[in-house]
Design an enzyme around this catalytic site. Structure first.
Site, PDB file in Angstrom:
ATOM      1  N   ARG A   1     -15.710 -55.509 -10.330  1.00  0.00           N
ATOM      2  CA  ARG A   1     -15.243 -54.692  -9.191  1.00  0.00           C
ATOM      3  C   ARG A   1     -15.244 -55.532  -7.915  1.00  0.00           C
ATOM      4  NH1 ARG A   1     -16.572 -48.425  -9.926  1.00  0.00           N
ATOM      5  NH2 ARG A   1     -16.010 -48.359 -12.103  1.00  0.00           N
TER       6      ARG A   1
ATOM      7  N   ASN B   1     -19.053 -54.070 -14.758  1.00  0.00           N
ATOM      8  CA  ASN B   1     -18.875 -53.623 -13.369  1.00  0.00           C
ATOM      9  C   ASN B   1     -18.889 -54.769 -12.347  1.00  0.00           C
ATOM     10  OD1 ASN B   1     -20.552 -50.399 -13.787  1.00  0.00           O
ATOM     11  ND2 ASN B   1     -18.360 -50.890 -13.829  1.00  0.00           N
TER      12      ASN B   1
ATOM     13  N   ASP C   1     -19.100 -40.755 -14.309  1.00  0.00           N
ATOM     14  CA  ASP C   1     -17.792 -41.308 -13.963  1.00  0.00           C
ATOM     15  C   ASP C   1     -17.097 -40.395 -12.952  1.00  0.00           C
ATOM     16  OD1 ASP C   1     -15.686 -43.057 -14.022  1.00  0.00           O
ATOM     17  OD2 ASP C   1     -14.896 -42.414 -15.956  1.00  0.00           O
ATOM     18  N   GLY C   2     -16.194 -40.976 -12.176  1.00  0.00           N
ATOM     19  CA  GLY C   2     -15.380 -40.182 -11.259  1.00  0.00           C
ATOM     20  C   GLY C   2     -15.798 -40.241  -9.811  1.00  0.00           C
TER      21      GLY C   2
HETATM   22  C1  FPP Z   1     -18.360 -44.434 -11.887  1.00  0.00           C
HETATM   23  O1  FPP Z   1     -17.543 -44.003 -10.856  1.00  0.00           O
HETATM   24  C2  FPP Z   1     -19.753 -44.549 -11.556  1.00  0.00           C
HETATM   25  C3  FPP Z   1     -20.419 -45.717 -11.501  1.00  0.00           C
HETATM   26  C4  FPP Z   1     -19.856 -47.044 -11.256  1.00  0.00           C
HETATM   27  C5  FPP Z   1     -21.846 -45.648 -11.762  1.00  0.00           C
HETATM   28  C6  FPP Z   1     -22.652 -45.664 -10.500  1.00  0.00           C
HETATM   29  C7  FPP Z   1     -23.189 -44.335 -10.210  1.00  0.00           C
HETATM   30  C8  FPP Z   1     -23.753 -44.069  -9.082  1.00  0.00           C
HETATM   31  C9  FPP Z   1     -23.856 -45.096  -8.025  1.00  0.00           C
HETATM   32  C10 FPP Z   1     -24.280 -42.732  -8.823  1.00  0.00           C
HETATM   33  C11 FPP Z   1     -25.615 -42.846  -8.201  1.00  0.00           C
HETATM   34  C12 FPP Z   1     -26.601 -43.286  -9.189  1.00  0.00           C
HETATM   35  C13 FPP Z   1     -27.679 -44.028  -8.948  1.00  0.00           C
HETATM   36  C14 FPP Z   1     -28.702 -44.181  -9.996  1.00  0.00           C
HETATM   37  C15 FPP Z   1     -27.953 -44.731  -7.674  1.00  0.00           C
HETATM   38  P1  FPP Z   1     -16.191 -44.803 -10.676  1.00  0.00           P
HETATM   39  O2  FPP Z   1     -16.303 -45.608  -9.442  1.00  0.00           O
HETATM   40  O3  FPP Z   1     -15.889 -45.565 -11.929  1.00  0.00           O
HETATM   41  O4  FPP Z   1     -15.189 -43.625 -10.497  1.00  0.00           O
HETATM   42  P2  FPP Z   1     -13.609 -43.650 -10.792  1.00  0.00           P
HETATM   43  O5  FPP Z   1     -13.451 -43.773 -12.286  1.00  0.00           O
HETATM   44  O6  FPP Z   1     -13.148 -42.349 -10.269  1.00  0.00           O
HETATM   45  O7  FPP Z   1     -13.059 -44.830 -10.080  1.00  0.00           O
END
Ligand code: FPP
Length: 253
Positions: free
Chosen positions: A81, A78, A30-31
């Site tokens: 989004r 997700n 996350d983040g």
């Molecule tokens: C959360 O960050 C992360 C995700 C939605 C998961 C996706 C992770 C990746 C794309 C990292 C790369 C991994 C792979 C396997 C390709 P967020 O957008 O929710 O962050 P925020 O809470 O700060 O908005």
């Protein structure tokens, strides 16, 4: 005479006994968005940067002797989004599946997905399936991406499967126990998770592996996922190793 190099766990974590290394780790990454916004960039840049964290963390976990690493990459929620972000994530996942094949092969990693993969865009699904196929005979760590995954969806899918088996006369409802339900999950070979790490401070499980994390230890760090590196993994494992796990019983002695 030259001393043989110490095994991996000693090299990375001399203070953690080998038996205290968690066999199965799950990570709620996350983040990404916050990290990018802090730098004044679009949120999606954080997802791209998060790939370096995946690579370093997976490599370090494999070197430590972790048996299974499960990363929460895209939840069933997700899809809500913005469309552009979802499209970007799907492309990133496809690229990840293709680009990481040499690294997966070099480290003998078994790559797997967990979730409703059939609902992903064709090109993403096909490349992920191909990476699974190519690494199926590897005998190193299992690297699992939870994709289009929800813990409740997984349990509902398992319940439906058992009900169908019962209606077809192949299963006696009275025989349904914990083992039967575990056997109907997306990956019946998946072991219980020992340690769940969540980045970016949030104290939530967010529908991640509800069945498999029943007795997991939870470590939350304020590090944002794009900044997460092996040192942060080691810190979480140190914290885990210092915990007393009772599984509902008492600790004697
Ligand atoms: C959360 O960050 C992360 C995700 C939605 C998961 C996706 C992770 C990746 C794309 C990292 C790369 C991994 C792979 C396997 C390709 P967020 O957008 O929710 O962050 P925020 O809470 O700060 O908005």
């Amino acid at each position: 005479m030259a001393k043989a190099p110490p095994p991996f766990p000693d090299r990375h974590l001399p203070d953690v006994p080998v038996e205290k290394i968690p066999a199965s780790i799950g990570i709620i990454m996350d983040g990404n968005g916050r990290w990018a916004r802090r730098l004044g960039w679009e949120r999606i840049k954080g997802h791209t940067a998060g790939i370096d964290s995946v690579r370093d963390t997976a490599r370090a976990a494999a070197e430590l002797g972790v048996k299974e690493l499960t990363l929460y990459a895209f939840s069933v929620e997700n899809w809500k989004r913005p469309r552009a972000e979802v499209t970007y994530l799907m492309r990133l996942l496809r690229r990840f599946a293709v680009d990481e094949r040499p690294e997966i092969e070099r480290n003998g990693i078994q790559f797997r997905t967990l979730g409703r993969i059939d609902d992903l865009p064709d090109s993403t699904r096909n490349e992920l399936r191909e990476s699974e196929r190519l690494s199926v005979d590897n005998d190193g760590m299992v690297l699992r991406l939870a994709l289009n995954y929800g813990g409740r969806t997984e349990l509902a899918d398992a319940a439906r499967h058992l009900a169908e088996e019962a209606v077809a006369g192949r299963l006696d409802p009275a025989s349904i126990d914990e083992a039967a339900l575990a056997g109907a999950l997306y990956d019946p070979s998946m072991r219980d998770v020992d340690l769940v790490i969540r980045t970016a401070s949030e104290m939530r499980i967010s529908n991640f592996l509800l069945w498999q994390i029943s007795y997991a230890e939870l470590v939350v760090t304020d590090v944002l996922w794009p900044e997460f590196r092996r040192e942060n993994l080691f810190a979480a494992i140190r914290e885990y190793a210092g915990r007393e796990r009772r599984f509902g019983g008492l600790v004697t002695g």
